[in-house]
Motif scaffolding. Structure first.
Motif, short mmCIF file in Angstrom:
data_model
loop_
_atom_site.label_atom_id
_atom_site.label_comp_id
_atom_site.label_asym_id
_atom_site.label_seq_id
_atom_site.Cartn_x
_atom_site.Cartn_y
_atom_site.Cartn_z
N LYS A 231 0.83 -1.21 0.00
CA LYS A 231 0.00 0.00 0.00
C LYS A 231 0.86 1.25 0.00
N SER A 232 1.95 1.21 0.74
CA SER A 232 2.86 2.35 0.79
C SER A 232 3.47 2.64 -0.58
N LYS A 233 3.85 1.57 -1.32
CA LYS A 233 4.45 1.76 -2.64
C LYS A 233 3.42 2.31 -3.63
N ILE A 234 2.22 1.76 -3.63
CA ILE A 234 1.18 2.24 -4.54
C ILE A 234 0.85 3.70 -4.25
N THR A 235 0.78 4.05 -2.97
CA THR A 235 0.51 5.45 -2.60
C THR A 235 1.66 6.36 -3.02
N GLU A 236 2.88 5.90 -2.79
CA GLU A 236 4.06 6.69 -3.13
C GLU A 236 4.14 6.98 -4.63
N VAL A 237 3.87 5.97 -5.45
CA VAL A 237 4.03 6.12 -6.89
C VAL A 237 2.83 6.80 -7.54
N CYS B 282 0.94 -6.33 -5.81
CA CYS B 282 2.37 -6.22 -5.50
C CYS B 282 2.91 -7.62 -5.23
N LYS B 283 4.21 -7.77 -5.45
CA LYS B 283 4.90 -8.97 -5.02
C LYS B 283 5.97 -8.53 -4.01
N ILE B 284 5.90 -9.09 -2.83
CA ILE B 284 6.81 -8.74 -1.74
C ILE B 284 7.69 -9.95 -1.44
N LYS B 285 8.99 -9.76 -1.41
CA LYS B 285 9.90 -10.86 -1.12
C LYS B 285 10.97 -10.38 -0.15
N ASN B 286 11.13 -11.12 0.94
CA ASN B 286 12.12 -10.78 1.97
C ASN B 286 11.99 -9.34 2.44
N GLY B 287 10.74 -8.90 2.62
CA GLY B 287 10.50 -7.56 3.14
C GLY B 287 10.76 -6.43 2.17
N ARG B 288 10.81 -6.73 0.87
CA ARG B 288 11.04 -5.70 -0.15
C ARG B 288 10.03 -5.84 -1.27
N VAL B 289 9.65 -4.73 -1.87
CA VAL B 289 8.73 -4.73 -2.99
C VAL B 289 9.49 -5.14 -4.25
N LYS B 290 9.13 -6.31 -4.80
CA LYS B 290 9.81 -6.79 -6.01
C LYS B 290 9.14 -6.27 -7.27
N SER B 291 7.82 -6.14 -7.25
CA SER B 291 7.10 -5.59 -8.40
C SER B 291 5.76 -5.05 -7.92
N TYR B 292 5.18 -4.15 -8.71
CA TYR B 292 3.90 -3.57 -8.35
C TYR B 292 3.21 -3.07 -9.62
N GLY C 194 5.76 -18.36 -1.12
CA GLY C 194 6.93 -19.14 -0.75
C GLY C 194 7.49 -18.62 0.56
N HIS C 195 8.76 -18.93 0.80
CA HIS C 195 9.41 -18.52 2.05
C HIS C 195 9.64 -17.02 2.03
N HIS C 196 8.96 -16.29 2.94
CA HIS C 196 9.07 -14.83 3.04
C HIS C 196 8.66 -14.15 1.73
N LYS C 197 7.71 -14.71 1.01
CA LYS C 197 7.28 -14.12 -0.25
C LYS C 197 5.76 -14.10 -0.32
N PHE C 198 5.20 -12.92 -0.69
CA PHE C 198 3.76 -12.74 -0.70
C PHE C 198 3.31 -11.99 -1.95
N LYS C 199 2.09 -12.30 -2.38
CA LYS C 199 1.45 -11.52 -3.42
C LYS C 199 0.25 -10.83 -2.79
N ILE C 200 0.21 -9.51 -2.93
CA ILE C 200 -0.87 -8.70 -2.39
C ILE C 200 -1.69 -8.17 -3.56
N GLN C 201 -3.00 -8.31 -3.48
CA GLN C 201 -3.85 -7.74 -4.51
C GLN C 201 -5.12 -7.19 -3.88
N GLY C 202 -5.72 -6.24 -4.57
CA GLY C 202 -6.91 -5.61 -4.04
C GLY C 202 -7.42 -4.55 -4.99
N LYS C 203 -8.20 -3.62 -4.43
CA LYS C 203 -8.80 -2.56 -5.24
C LYS C 203 -8.48 -1.20 -4.63
N VAL C 204 -8.44 -0.20 -5.50
CA VAL C 204 -8.31 1.20 -5.08
C VAL C 204 -9.58 1.93 -5.51
#
Length: 218
Positions: free
Chosen positions: A36-42, A78-88, A57-67
């Motif tokens: 959410k922070s990345k989407i808001t920032e960009v 977004c794809k989050i891996k090891n506490g970092r935004v990999k793609s959005y 996977g291990h420490h990896k998440f896909k977040i999806q939703g609506k704005v």
């Protein structure tokens, strides 16, 4: 062993379990927060709803939703891996997209046709582009290829665990981009089986989205 020692060991074990559970529970929450922070920032939007969190996977998440914008909802992920935004990516109107002009008379099929492009999209074009600045070009290609490799790795590991062995761990040994195909060699490790080697191909579309994958183990 005395009762006091046993009691102390039990307490240490209990604290460890609580800490582990708390850490595991906080990871999805942190992943949603980062997304959410990345989407808001960009894009400057912040009315989020319908959030879903999938652990890939291990420490990896896909977040999806609506704005929500102007009483309409538009998808983001977004794809989050090891506490970092990999793609959005966010597909909808926002104030930071100068080409988009909102019209209250638009129907749902026309609203949001100006697509906001995030990291991980239009990658193939970036890899194929030329630049006068060799250092900048190499850096851009390296970053883009890393995103492709990451998506390809996840797909291969998912398929191998689903089709062969749930303990499969894929290690990419090499990769080469040929047009829209990422090809190379992998090594697959199992918990209760001998390691295997193999080859793979991941096919992407012109926007860098993974369409299909194939592999051959030997």
């Amino acid at each position: 062993m005395t009762k006091r020692v046993l009691f102390k060991l039990a307490m240490v074990f209990s604290v460890s379990l609580v800490f582990s559970s708390t850490l595991a529970a906080s990871e999805p929450h942190q992943a949603r927060k980062l997304c959410k922070s990345k989407i808001t920032e960009v894009y400057g939007v912040n009315q989020f709803s319908d959030l879903l969190t999938d652990q890939l996977g291990h420490h990896k998440f896909k977040i999806q939703g609506k704005v929500r914008v102007h009483n309409h909802k538009y998808p983001f992920n977004c794809k989050i891996k090891n506490g970092r935004v990999k793609s959005y990516a966010y597909n909808g109107p926002h104030d930071r997209h100068p080409e988009y002009k909102y019209d209250d008379d638009d129907d749902d099929s026309n609203i949001g046709t100006a697509i906001a492009v995030g990291a991980g999209l239009a990658i193939i074009a970036a890899l194929a582009s030329q630049s006068d600045d060799d250092h900048h070009e190499k850096s851009s290609i390296s970053t883009s290829k890393t995103i492709l490799e990451d998506d390809c790795h996840d797909m291969l590991q998912y398929r191998l665990r689903d089709e062969h062995d749930g303990t499969a761990n894929v290690h990419m040994k090499s990769s080469q981009l040929n047009g829209r195909d990422l090809k190379g060699e992998i090594k697959v490790k199992y918990l209760r089986r001998n390691d295997q080697r193999g080859s793979y191909t991941c096919h992407f579309n012109s926007s860098g989205r993974l369409l299909d994958s194939s592999y051959h183990l030997y």
